[in-house]
Design an enzyme around this catalytic site. Structure first.
Site, PDB file in Angstrom:
ATOM      1  N   LEU A  21       0.814  -1.221   0.000  1.00  0.00           N
ATOM      2  CA  LEU A  21       0.000   0.000   0.000  1.00  0.00           C
ATOM      3  C   LEU A  21       0.841   1.261   0.000  1.00  0.00           C
ATOM      4  O   LEU A  21       0.371   2.330  -0.406  1.00  0.00           O
ATOM      5  CB  LEU A  21      -0.919   0.010   1.233  1.00  0.00           C
ATOM      6  CG  LEU A  21      -1.883  -1.175   1.361  1.00  0.00           C
ATOM      7  CD1 LEU A  21      -2.640  -1.098   2.680  1.00  0.00           C
ATOM      8  CD2 LEU A  21      -2.851  -1.195   0.184  1.00  0.00           C
ATOM      9  N   GLU A  26      11.580   3.782   6.407  1.00  0.00           N
ATOM     10  CA  GLU A  26      11.747   2.800   7.476  1.00  0.00           C
ATOM     11  C   GLU A  26      11.180   1.438   7.119  1.00  0.00           C
ATOM     12  O   GLU A  26      11.679   0.407   7.572  1.00  0.00           O
ATOM     13  CB  GLU A  26      11.060   3.336   8.742  1.00  0.00           C
ATOM     14  CG  GLU A  26      11.461   2.650  10.017  1.00  0.00           C
ATOM     15  CD  GLU A  26      10.803   3.271  11.232  1.00  0.00           C
ATOM     16  OE1 GLU A  26      11.474   3.362  12.280  1.00  0.00           O
ATOM     17  OE2 GLU A  26       9.616   3.651  11.145  1.00  0.00           O
ATOM     18  N   ALA A  28       7.593  -0.736   4.764  1.00  0.00           N
ATOM     19  CA  ALA A  28       6.485  -0.719   3.808  1.00  0.00           C
ATOM     20  C   ALA A  28       5.227  -1.226   4.501  1.00  0.00           C
ATOM     21  O   ALA A  28       5.289  -1.967   5.490  1.00  0.00           O
ATOM     22  CB  ALA A  28       6.824  -1.586   2.598  1.00  0.00           C
ATOM     23  N   LYS A  41       2.844  -3.344   8.900  1.00  0.00           N
ATOM     24  CA  LYS A  41       4.027  -2.539   8.608  1.00  0.00           C
ATOM     25  C   LYS A  41       5.234  -3.445   8.799  1.00  0.00           C
ATOM     26  O   LYS A  41       5.455  -3.981   9.893  1.00  0.00           O
ATOM     27  CB  LYS A  41       4.131  -1.327   9.530  1.00  0.00           C
ATOM     28  CG  LYS A  41       5.408  -0.507   9.278  1.00  0.00           C
ATOM     29  CD  LYS A  41       5.459   0.782  10.095  1.00  0.00           C
ATOM     30  CE  LYS A  41       6.732   1.548   9.801  1.00  0.00           C
ATOM     31  NZ  LYS A  41       6.802   2.837  10.540  1.00  0.00           N
ATOM     32  N   ASP A 143       7.035  13.305  18.180  1.00  0.00           N
ATOM     33  CA  ASP A 143       7.227  13.890  16.845  1.00  0.00           C
ATOM     34  C   ASP A 143       5.882  14.371  16.298  1.00  0.00           C
ATOM     35  O   ASP A 143       5.292  13.753  15.410  1.00  0.00           O
ATOM     36  CB  ASP A 143       7.860  12.850  15.914  1.00  0.00           C
ATOM     37  CG  ASP A 143       8.110  13.400  14.512  1.00  0.00           C
ATOM     38  OD1 ASP A 143       8.156  14.636  14.359  1.00  0.00           O
ATOM     39  OD2 ASP A 143       8.244  12.590  13.570  1.00  0.00           O
TER      40      ASP A 143
END
Length: 648
Positions: A21, A26, A28, A41, A143
């Protein structure tokens, strides 16, 4: 394309990865064939052992509240049963887009044209709720940035990239060691890096307030504005470091003021204004910024205090405002919300111009006001200071001095008359000093008279406007102008429709350029911070770019400005005019919607104005009474000043 890669959950359950997707630096993200509501992930390389422990803890502590607001790990994924963690499974985020698609006016006009400010308010509230959920579980987002939030058409917000959060795993802190500079709070701007640094909820609360500001104020950055001092506006990070909050109540001292034609902070109730002031100034560091829970409560309260403009259903704003702020911005050429026409609120369909105008003509003017006059007072003027001669005595002294001078000249300077020379000199000195002091006294009294007259005249005008014949006539004249505008609307609409032919090419080109967004463009030297600065000045697409507009943004000199102009030119070269689409039904609809909105605005204003004019005479005494005593005092002061001046 399916990958058919086999991976295992932490419980040993075999799963199959489907199509890819998306891919980042870092890892996929893939569909999972066995879990259609989840995705996987997978990291490009297995994460370190500490990161594996972090993911395992997150998956083990997932609950319904977290999964409602965050794409939180549901289970760790392994290359083999009991093997190393190579990724994790999380809820699928579908039917949602990055949050800048909502808060950016240019993006929203295209993708969410039906979304008004009340929708944005609910989105802001849900952002705060997502932070509150993370904080309640003892964790910190860390973050904070606009790319970490996805929003749907139902206003629901989902936080992504949760594996970068700062996680408190039963006392063991897994730090967040990355950040985006223009979302970093002032007290952390000078950090060389976030490696080894522990974030706090108060740091998160800065980013939260910034996101809420973005959403409610059209994507503008609170630290981007018009410089008031030489070193302000050069870099967003520097302005954040120095707490240069452009919308602060003391922004003159801070060195930045809001960009031109921006949404005024006064649109918000004072308590919400104060929350932004607390979040973006030094007090937020010293005593803490508003918490996520505080924002949820404040925004929920504000959502209960909204009203709609009588001109457009898309104009929703806080009820404490008298006038619609969106109409005011529309009149400046700044369109935040598109009215598609069908949602215009009418005046009820019962407006009859003749009937309303009959009310105007039947209104009775107020009687002449009996105002205090300076002539009603007979004060005694202040005498001149001791030793100061009146003007006529000074003139006589000057005549005598001149006569003696002529006589002395006629006596051919005989020795016995030489004694008159010092006498004449003394008379001249006395006369000169007296004249100078006299002129200063006259000047002082004349200035006092002028000030008193100006104050008196101002109060007279004010009273006449609120309760006198002048105010009545001025209001009736204004209503007559509105009536003439209403009568002229059919002809104005015809002219506007006819003008569509002349402006077809420019309109097509404008719409074409509105599809090229600066935030996703590659422009040499223009990174995320500079793009945020451009957005704060209302420059979001190629259609917004002008040389003058870009150059007014601090930090954009000739070189960077030319880079933006060149980018716009590259977009323009792709434009092809389509004569067969010169005038579309949407173009005609836009003209008619504009005329309809104008008619409703005028009809409503004329109706209200006619009622006010009818009540003008009735309300005149109550309006003028508070001003009568100040006027009496001003008249007495003017009479005294006039008497003082007459003594000179």
């Amino acid at each position: 394309m399916k990958t058919n890669i086999k991976v295992f959950t932490s419980t040993g359950e075999l799963t199959t990865l489907g199509r890819e997707l998306g891919k980042g630096g870092e890892g996929a993200v893939y569909d999972i064939e066995e879990f259609v509501d989840s995705v996987a992930k997978i990291y490009h390389t297995p994460p370190p052992a500490l990161k594996q422990d972090k993911l395992a803890f997150m998956a083990a502590t997932a609950d319904a509240q977290l999964l409602n607001y965050v794409a939180w790990p549901q289970a760790t994924l392994h290359g083999g049963r009991g093997g190393k963690v190579i990724g994790f499974m999380m809820p699928k985020v579908s039917g949602k887009e990055p949050i800048h698609m909502i808060y950016s006016p240019a993006h929203r006009r295209q993708s969410y044209p039906h979304c008004a400010w009340d929708f944005l308010l609910y989105v802001a509230r849900n952002i705060a709720s997502s932070f509150a959920t993370v904080h309640e579980h003892g964790h910190v987002v860390g973050d904070v940035n606009q790319n970490s939030f996805m929003v749907g058409r139902d206003s629901k917000v989902v936080l992504i990239d949760s594996d970068s959060f700062q996680i408190n795993a039963n006392g063991t802190l897994h730090l967040c060691e990355v950040g985006v500079s223009h979302f970093t709070p002032p007290e952390l701007q000078t950090l060389p890096s976030f490696v080894g640094f522990e974030r706090t909820e108060n740091h998160d609360n800065f980013g939260l307030a910034l996101l809420i500001f973005h959403v409610l104020f059209g994507g503008r950055h609170p630290y981007s504005g018009v410089p008031l001092i030489s070193d302000a506006g050069n870099a967003l990070e520097t302005d954040i470091t120095h707490f240069r909050y452009a919308y602060a109540s003391d922004n003159q001292r801070r060195g930045l003021k809001p960009p031109p034609r921006s949404i005024p902070l006064s649109m918000l109730p004072s308590d919400v204004e104060a929350m932004f002031q607390q979040a973006f100034t030094e007090s937020g560091v010293a005593t803490g910024r508003p918490t996520a829970k505080a924002w949820v409560a404040a925004l929920d309260s504000l959502r209960q205090q909204l009203k709609k403009c009588i001109v457009s259903a898309m104009h929703v704003y806080p009820a404490h405002l008298t006038d619609c702020p969106w109409c005011a911005l529309d009149n400046q050429g700044v369109i935040y919300f598109i009215d598609l026409g069908e949602e215009v609120i009418t005046t009820g369909g019962n407006f009859v111009l003749a009937k309303v105008w009959a009310m105007v003509m039947a209104s009775v003017a107020p009687p002449a006001l009996q105002l205090p006059l300076p002539d009603h007072f007979q004060p005694t003027g202040r005498p001149l200071p001791l030793g100061l001669l009146r003007r006529e005595y000074i003139i006589l002294l000057e005549i005598a001095l001149s006569a003696l001078s002529l006589l002395l000249c006629g006596l051919q300077a005989e020795p016995r008359y030489i004694i008159l020379v010092p006498v004449l000199a003394a008379i001249w000195i006395i006369g000169s000093l007296t004249s100078k002091a006299y002129k200063a006294e006259v000047q002082q009294r004349r200035e006092a008279f002028n000030r008193a007259k100006m104050d008196y005249d101002h109060l007279v005008r004010q009273i006449q406007q609120v309760g006198g014949l002048e105010g009545f006539i001025a209001k009736r004249t204004m209503l007559e102008k509105m009536k003439d505008e209403i009568l002229g609307l059919p002809e104005e609409e015809k002219r506007a429709l006819a003008a569509l032919h002349d402006t077809a090419r420019e309109r097509q080109k404008q719409k074409f350029l509105e599809g090229f967004f600066i935030d996703v463009a590659s422009i040499p030297g223009v990174g995320p911070a500079r793009k945020a600065a451009l957005r704060s000045f209302g420059i979001e697409t190629a259609a917004d770019v002008t040389r003058r507009g870009v150059k007014q943004v601090k930090g954009f000199g000739d070189h960077l400005t030319q880079a933006v102009i060149d980018w716009k030119a590259s977009c323009e070269r792709r434009f092809v005019f389509r004569p067969n689409e010169a005038i579309t039904p949407a173009d005609r609809q836009a003209v008619m919607a504009k005329m309809t909105a104008k008619r409703h605005r005028l009809e409503s204003a004329l109706t209200v104005g006619a009622t006010e004019l009818q009540r003008f005479r009735l309300h005149a005494p109550a309006r003028t009474m508070p001003l009568m005593e100040p006027l009496r005092q001003a008249a007495e002061k003017l009479a005294q000043a006039q008497a003082d001046l007459s003594r000179c």
